[in-house]
Design a protein around this motif. Structure first.
Motif, PDB file in Angstrom:
ATOM      1  N   LEU A  50       0.832  -1.208   0.000  1.00 54.51           N
ATOM      2  CA  LEU A  50       0.000   0.000   0.000  1.00 54.51           C
ATOM      3  C   LEU A  50       0.867   1.259   0.000  1.00 54.51           C
ATOM      4  CD1 LEU A  50      -2.991   1.038   0.324  1.00 54.51           C
ATOM      5  CD2 LEU A  50      -2.472   1.257   2.752  1.00 54.51           C
ATOM      6  N   LEU A  51       1.889   1.257   0.830  1.00 56.38           N
ATOM      7  CA  LEU A  51       2.771   2.425   0.922  1.00 56.38           C
ATOM      8  C   LEU A  51       3.516   2.648  -0.408  1.00 56.38           C
ATOM      9  CD1 LEU A  51       2.935   4.031   3.553  1.00 56.38           C
ATOM     10  CD2 LEU A  51       5.250   3.173   3.832  1.00 56.38           C
ATOM     11  N   ASN A  52       3.981   1.556  -0.997  1.00 44.23           N
ATOM     12  CA  ASN A  52       4.688   1.674  -2.277  1.00 44.23           C
ATOM     13  C   ASN A  52       3.786   2.210  -3.383  1.00 44.23           C
ATOM     14  OD1 ASN A  52       6.991   0.736  -1.048  1.00 44.23           O
ATOM     15  ND2 ASN A  52       6.800  -1.354  -1.813  1.00 44.23           N
ATOM     16  N   ILE A  53       2.514   1.853  -3.328  1.00 44.23           N
ATOM     17  CA  ILE A  53       1.569   2.372  -4.322  1.00 44.23           C
ATOM     18  C   ILE A  53       1.319   3.865  -4.075  1.00 44.23           C
ATOM     19  CG2 ILE A  53      -0.855   2.262  -5.074  1.00 44.23           C
ATOM     20  CD1 ILE A  53      -0.616  -0.818  -4.810  1.00 44.23           C
ATOM     21  N   LEU A  54       1.194   4.254  -2.802  1.00 46.27           N
ATOM     22  CA  LEU A  54       1.018   5.683  -2.489  1.00 46.27           C
ATOM     23  C   LEU A  54       2.206   6.513  -2.980  1.00 46.27           C
ATOM     24  CD1 LEU A  54      -0.398   5.609   1.161  1.00 46.27           C
ATOM     25  CD2 LEU A  54      -1.569   6.499  -0.875  1.00 46.27           C
TER      26      LEU A  54
ATOM     27  N   LEU B  49       6.100   3.920  -6.144  1.00 44.32           N
ATOM     28  CA  LEU B  49       7.178   2.938  -6.342  1.00 44.32           C
ATOM     29  C   LEU B  49       6.620   1.701  -7.031  1.00 44.32           C
ATOM     30  CD1 LEU B  49       9.109   3.026  -2.949  1.00 44.32           C
ATOM     31  CD2 LEU B  49      10.039   3.593  -5.189  1.00 44.32           C
ATOM     32  N   ASP B  50       5.305   1.543  -6.928  1.00 43.89           N
ATOM     33  CA  ASP B  50       4.625   0.407  -7.524  1.00 43.89           C
ATOM     34  C   ASP B  50       3.290   0.932  -8.066  1.00 43.89           C
ATOM     35  OD1 ASP B  50       4.115  -2.180  -8.272  1.00 43.89           O
ATOM     36  OD2 ASP B  50       4.333  -3.029  -6.254  1.00 43.89           O
ATOM     37  N   SER B  51       2.705   0.233  -9.035  1.00 45.98           N
ATOM     38  CA  SER B  51       1.431   0.701  -9.584  1.00 45.98           C
ATOM     39  C   SER B  51       0.358  -0.349  -9.337  1.00 45.98           C
ATOM     40  CB  SER B  51       1.576   0.989 -11.074  1.00 45.98           C
ATOM     41  OG  SER B  51       2.077  -0.153 -11.726  1.00 45.98           O
ATOM     42  N   PRO B  52      -0.898   0.094  -9.200  1.00 48.47           N
ATOM     43  CA  PRO B  52      -1.960  -0.875  -8.936  1.00 48.47           C
ATOM     44  C   PRO B  52      -2.274  -1.722 -10.162  1.00 48.47           C
ATOM     45  CG  PRO B  52      -2.859   1.364  -9.026  1.00 48.47           C
ATOM     46  CD  PRO B  52      -1.389   1.476  -9.253  1.00 48.47           C
ATOM     47  N   THR B  53      -2.822  -2.923  -9.918  1.00 52.91           N
ATOM     48  CA  THR B  53      -3.303  -3.761 -11.022  1.00 52.91           C
ATOM     49  C   THR B  53      -4.596  -3.190 -11.578  1.00 52.91           C
ATOM     50  OG1 THR B  53      -2.345  -5.641  -9.846  1.00 52.91           O
ATOM     51  CG2 THR B  53      -3.828  -6.154 -11.658  1.00 52.91           C
ATOM     52  N   SER B  54      -5.453  -2.690 -10.667  1.00 53.74           N
ATOM     53  CA  SER B  54      -6.632  -1.946 -11.113  1.00 53.74           C
ATOM     54  C   SER B  54      -6.945  -0.880 -10.075  1.00 53.74           C
ATOM     55  CB  SER B  54      -7.829  -2.876 -11.317  1.00 53.74           C
ATOM     56  OG  SER B  54      -8.202  -3.456 -10.087  1.00 53.74           O
ATOM     57  N   GLY B  55      -7.761   0.080 -10.485  1.00 50.99           N
ATOM     58  CA  GLY B  55      -8.053   1.213  -9.614  1.00 50.99           C
ATOM     59  C   GLY B  55      -7.127   2.375  -9.922  1.00 50.99           C
ATOM     60  N   GLN B  56      -7.355   3.486  -9.228  1.00 51.83           N
ATOM     61  CA  GLN B  56      -6.632   4.718  -9.539  1.00 51.83           C
ATOM     62  C   GLN B  56      -5.874   5.265  -8.349  1.00 51.83           C
ATOM     63  OE1 GLN B  56     -10.274   6.764 -10.810  1.00 51.83           O
ATOM     64  NE2 GLN B  56      -9.103   7.373 -12.623  1.00 51.83           N
ATOM     65  N   VAL B  57      -4.752   5.921  -8.651  1.00 51.99           N
ATOM     66  CA  VAL B  57      -4.001   6.708  -7.674  1.00 51.99           C
ATOM     67  C   VAL B  57      -4.009   8.139  -8.184  1.00 51.99           C
ATOM     68  CG1 VAL B  57      -1.836   7.012  -6.430  1.00 51.99           C
ATOM     69  CG2 VAL B  57      -2.467   4.741  -7.277  1.00 51.99           C
ATOM     70  N   LEU B  58      -4.606   9.052  -7.400  1.00 51.90           N
ATOM     71  CA  LEU B  58      -4.659  10.454  -7.809  1.00 51.90           C
ATOM     72  C   LEU B  58      -3.833  11.296  -6.851  1.00 51.90           C
ATOM     73  CD1 LEU B  58      -7.966   9.325  -8.093  1.00 51.90           C
ATOM     74  CD2 LEU B  58      -7.753  11.242  -9.665  1.00 51.90           C
ATOM     75  N   PHE B  59      -2.887  12.050  -7.399  1.00 46.70           N
ATOM     76  CA  PHE B  59      -2.113  12.996  -6.602  1.00 46.70           C
ATOM     77  C   PHE B  59      -2.561  14.376  -7.017  1.00 46.70           C
ATOM     78  CE2 PHE B  59       1.428  15.693  -5.383  1.00 46.70           C
ATOM     79  CZ  PHE B  59       1.809  15.172  -4.151  1.00 46.70           C
ATOM     80  N   GLU B  60      -3.078  15.140  -6.066  1.00 41.60           N
ATOM     81  CA  GLU B  60      -3.675  16.447  -6.370  1.00 41.60           C
ATOM     82  C   GLU B  60      -4.597  16.333  -7.581  1.00 41.60           C
ATOM     83  OE1 GLU B  60      -0.213  19.018  -6.370  1.00 41.60           O
ATOM     84  OE2 GLU B  60      -0.430  19.348  -4.208  1.00 41.60           O
ATOM     85  N   GLN B  61      -5.399  15.282  -7.553  1.00 41.29           N
ATOM     86  CA  GLN B  61      -6.447  15.000  -8.535  1.00 41.29           C
ATOM     87  C   GLN B  61      -5.942  14.586  -9.914  1.00 41.29           C
ATOM     88  OE1 GLN B  61      -8.929  18.529  -7.725  1.00 41.29           O
ATOM     89  NE2 GLN B  61     -10.423  17.123  -6.842  1.00 41.29           N
ATOM     90  N   GLU B  62      -4.638  14.365 -10.049  1.00 39.54           N
ATOM     91  CA  GLU B  62      -4.083  13.876 -11.320  1.00 39.54           C
ATOM     92  C   GLU B  62      -3.866  12.369 -11.217  1.00 39.54           C
ATOM     93  OE1 GLU B  62      -2.822  15.597 -14.059  1.00 39.54           O
ATOM     94  OE2 GLU B  62      -2.555  17.665 -13.382  1.00 39.54           O
ATOM     95  N   ASP B  63      -4.412  11.625 -12.169  1.00 37.44           N
ATOM     96  CA  ASP B  63      -4.249  10.172 -12.184  1.00 37.44           C
ATOM     97  C   ASP B  63      -2.809   9.821 -12.588  1.00 37.44           C
ATOM     98  OD1 ASP B  63      -4.344   7.442 -12.570  1.00 37.44           O
ATOM     99  OD2 ASP B  63      -6.295   7.488 -13.583  1.00 37.44           O
TER     100      ASP B  63
END
Ligand code: ADP
Ligand code: MG
Length: 224
Positions: free
Chosen positions: A48-52, A55-69
């Motif tokens: 979870l920390l690596n995805i935040l 360092l790693d990317s999710p298999t599915s779902g989104q990571v948004l930093f300041e609303q940017e995917d």
């Protein structure tokens, strides 16, 4: 509520055909917030920390930093993103043994901010003094105690003034007293620097010093 600094939306991570390590996790972290991530060994905390921290990317779902995917960006952009916006502290300090403490904390400034030398040097001196290492700037890691090495690692993580500080069991190799004072320092720096802090820990007493606690069980989120 203001816009989150970073947000996970229905994030799942699996390696190969194995069961997902993280499953359907959604969370939002506000700028300057503090959050503990707890859970048994193997529950997906580091993943979870690596995805935040990209360092790693999710298999599915989104990571948004300041609303940017983050999925829209390539490796070079993500490397610069990590260097500028994210600080990492791990259980082991990962300092370079041949460099002094001061040189170690400047390493992240060499990569993408060659023109930032004077500011970075001043910031390094200020932060090293702030964490009580003003007199040890020219010591090598081998000449420092475990607690001192972790404080150097904290300064290195903060040197580029990131918005997000990720700490994965940062006190895991310290005794209880040193662990408590390192977490106090992280919380103080969180306030002083306005950096959001996400800390993985096994120790409940340390987790309670964070504003929120999230508990992972077999890759799924509950409230701690
Ligand atoms: N790169 C990887 N490849 C395959 N499995 C992995 C990888 N990284 C972690 N895992 C597996 O994912 C699960 C969660 O690991 P991790 O996120 O390190 O948990 P925690 O930090 O909570 O102990 C474990 O079963 C681990 O073996
Ligand atoms: Mg872990």
């Amino acid at each position: 509520m203001s816009m989150p600094l970073i947000e996970l939306r229905d994030v799942t991570k699996r390696y190969g055909k194995d069961e997902p390590v993280i499953q359907g996790v959604s969370l939002a972290i506000q700028a300057g917030e503090t959050l503990a991530v707890v859970g048994p060994s193997g529950s997906g905390k580091s993943t979870l920390l690596n995805i935040l921290g990209a360092l790693d990317s999710p298999t599915s779902g989104q990571v948004l930093f300041e609303q940017e995917d983050l999925a829209q960006y390539g490796d070079d952009w993500l490397a610069e993103f990590r260097n500028r916006q994210v600080g990492f502290v791990f259980q082991r300090h990962h300092l370079l043994p041949q460099l002094t403490a001061f040189e170690n904390v400047l390493v992240p400034t060499l990569v993408t901010r060659p023109g930032w030398k004077d500011t970075a040097t001043e910031r390094a001196e200020r932060l090293m003094t702030r964490v009580g290492l003003g007199g040890k700037m020219h010591s090598r890691p081998g000449e420092l105690s475990g607690g001192e090495r972790q404080r150097v690692a904290v300064v290195r993580a903060l040197i580029n003034a990131p918005k997000l500080l990720l700490a994965d069991e940062p006190t895991g190799s310290l005794d209880a007293v040193l662990a408590g004072s390192l977490v106090d320092l992280l919380v103080d720096l969180n306030r002083e620097e306005g950096v959001a802090l996400v800390m993985v820990t096994h120790a409940e007493a340390l987790a309670r010093r964070m504003g929120k606690i999230l508990e992972l069980h077999a890759g799924k989120l509950g409230k701690g």
